[in-house]
Design an enzyme around this catalytic site. Sequence first.
Site, mmCIF file in Angstrom:
data_model
loop_
_atom_site.group_PDB
_atom_site.id
_atom_site.type_symbol
_atom_site.label_atom_id
_atom_site.label_comp_id
_atom_site.label_asym_id
_atom_site.label_seq_id
_atom_site.Cartn_x
_atom_site.Cartn_y
_atom_site.Cartn_z
ATOM 1 N N CYS A 1 0.941 -1.263 0.082
ATOM 2 C CA CYS A 1 0.062 0.019 -0.112
ATOM 3 C C CYS A 1 0.894 1.114 -0.191
ATOM 4 O O CYS A 1 2.009 1.127 0.594
ATOM 5 C CB CYS A 1 -0.789 -0.042 1.282
ATOM 6 N N PRO A 2 0.586 2.191 -0.724
ATOM 7 C CA PRO A 2 -0.859 2.405 -1.415
ATOM 8 C C PRO A 2 -0.738 1.903 -2.677
ATOM 9 O O PRO A 2 -1.885 2.389 -3.412
ATOM 10 C CB PRO A 2 -0.878 3.920 -1.316
#
Lengths: 348, 83
Positions: free
Chosen positions: B14-15
Site C-alpha cells: 500500500c498504497p
Amino acid sequence: MTTAIALISGGLDSMLAAKLVLDQGVDVKGVNFYTGFCVEGHTQSIRSREAKKPKRNNALWVAEQLGIELELVDVSEEYKRVVLNPKHGYGKNLNPCVDCKIFMLEKLKELREQGRLAFDFMLSGEVLGQRPMSQKRTRLDIIAKESGSEDELLRPLSAKLFPPTLAERRGWVDRESLLGISGRHRGTQFRLAQEFGFEDYAQPAGGCCFLTDPSYASKLSDLWGARGRRTYELEDILLLKVGRHIRPAADFKLIVGRDEGENRFLEGFRRRFPHFKPVSHEGSLVLLDGAATRPNIDLAARIAGRYSQGKDTPEVTISYTSCDGVSEDLCVTPMAMHEVRNDWHLGR
Amino acid sequence: MTAPTTVDARGLLCPMPVIRVQDKARGLSSGSRLELLATDAGVHVDVPAWCRVHGHVVKACYEQDGEISMLIELGGALPGNNP
Ligand code: SF4
C-alpha cells in the site's frame, strides 16, 4: 464553479489549508503524490508495538474527513531525480524539500495539461518560516517561481504575509478569511484543528517523509556508498523503513526483523533476497542484501543466531534459503553480543 | 453481467494497490466492476476508504492463503473524468 487542487500530504497543515478554502465555497480536490518515502499509517504500524495505531492511508483519511475527492499519483520513478540530484540541495538530512515542492507543483500543472486534473488554482499547506530550509520567504518565492506556479499558488495558512495571488485578486477566495501564520509554533494550527473538530490527525515528527529522518537518511547514504552509485529501487527504500540494518562487511548487509510485525513484513521479500530463519529456536527473519558468498552466509548465520532465543546457547540451527529457493540447515555458534560491532549497526 | 476487470496488485505494498485500482477505474463508467487481487492486508483499509471518498462500493471480499480478492463496483465520481 471555481476549482482548486490541494496538495494533500496527510498531515495537519495541508488539511487545514484545504479546509479554509473549501469553507469559502470553492470546489477543492486533493492530490497526494506517492514518492516511496511517504510516512503513512501502514508503514508506521508495521511494528507490533505500534499495531494499536490506526492502520490507514493518511491522505485518504484527510480526504474523507474533508469530504473531497483525492487523486493518488505514483511518482516514485520520476521522484528519483529529485532525491538524487536536488538543484537546491538537501535540508538537515536527505530531504530535498525545495526541489520536492517544485516537482510537485510542476507535476500538478503537467497533470492539468494531460487532462487528468482540472483546476483554477493550487493550494499548499506551507507555512512561512516553519521549516528551516524550505519555508523561508526566499525559498517559498523560489518554489513558486521555479515551478511556474507563481500567481496560481495559494498558501492559505500564510496568505496574508504574501502579496495577493490570483485566487484572491479574482475574488475566488476572500483574503480576509485566510491566515497569516509564520514560525515554528503550531499553536494556531492546533486551535484551528479543534475548532474544525479534527481529531486523530497524523503528526509525523520531523516532516512528511522519511528523508527528514536522520536514521533513515544515514541508511540511505550507506546504501549508496555500498553500491558505489547514488541510485535506488522502490524495494530498497521501502526496506530501509523496517528492521535493524547491520553491515558487517562492505559487500553485504543484513535486515533483521525486530518483532512479529516486522518479520511478517520482511517475509514478503523472501523470494527476492537470500534469507535466514532459526529453526532450533524462535527468532527473527533475516534478509541478506548483497553478495551471498560462503563466508558471508556463514557470518550472517551466526548473526541470525544472535537475534534468536538461542543466542546464549552453544549452537543454533539456522535455515538458509538462497534466491533460487534452495534451503540448507546451518549449525552455528551464535555471535556474542560484543562481536556484533557497534559500527555495523546502520542508522543508530 | 460482464466479468469484472481484473487489477492484479499481488506483491505490491500500500498504497500501490489502491493506485492501481484508481488508474484502472479511470475512464470506466459507473456500474463497472473491478476485481482487485492483492497480498498486502493494508487494502482492507485503503480500498474501502478510497471507495467511500469517491462513491464506489466494495461488494465482496475474500481472503485465502494470504491472497485477497475484492470486488468493487464503481459509482459516483470517477477519477480523471473531469468535466
Ligand atoms: S519532507 Fe519530504 S515530502 Fe515533505 S517537502 Fe520535504 S522532501 Fe518533500
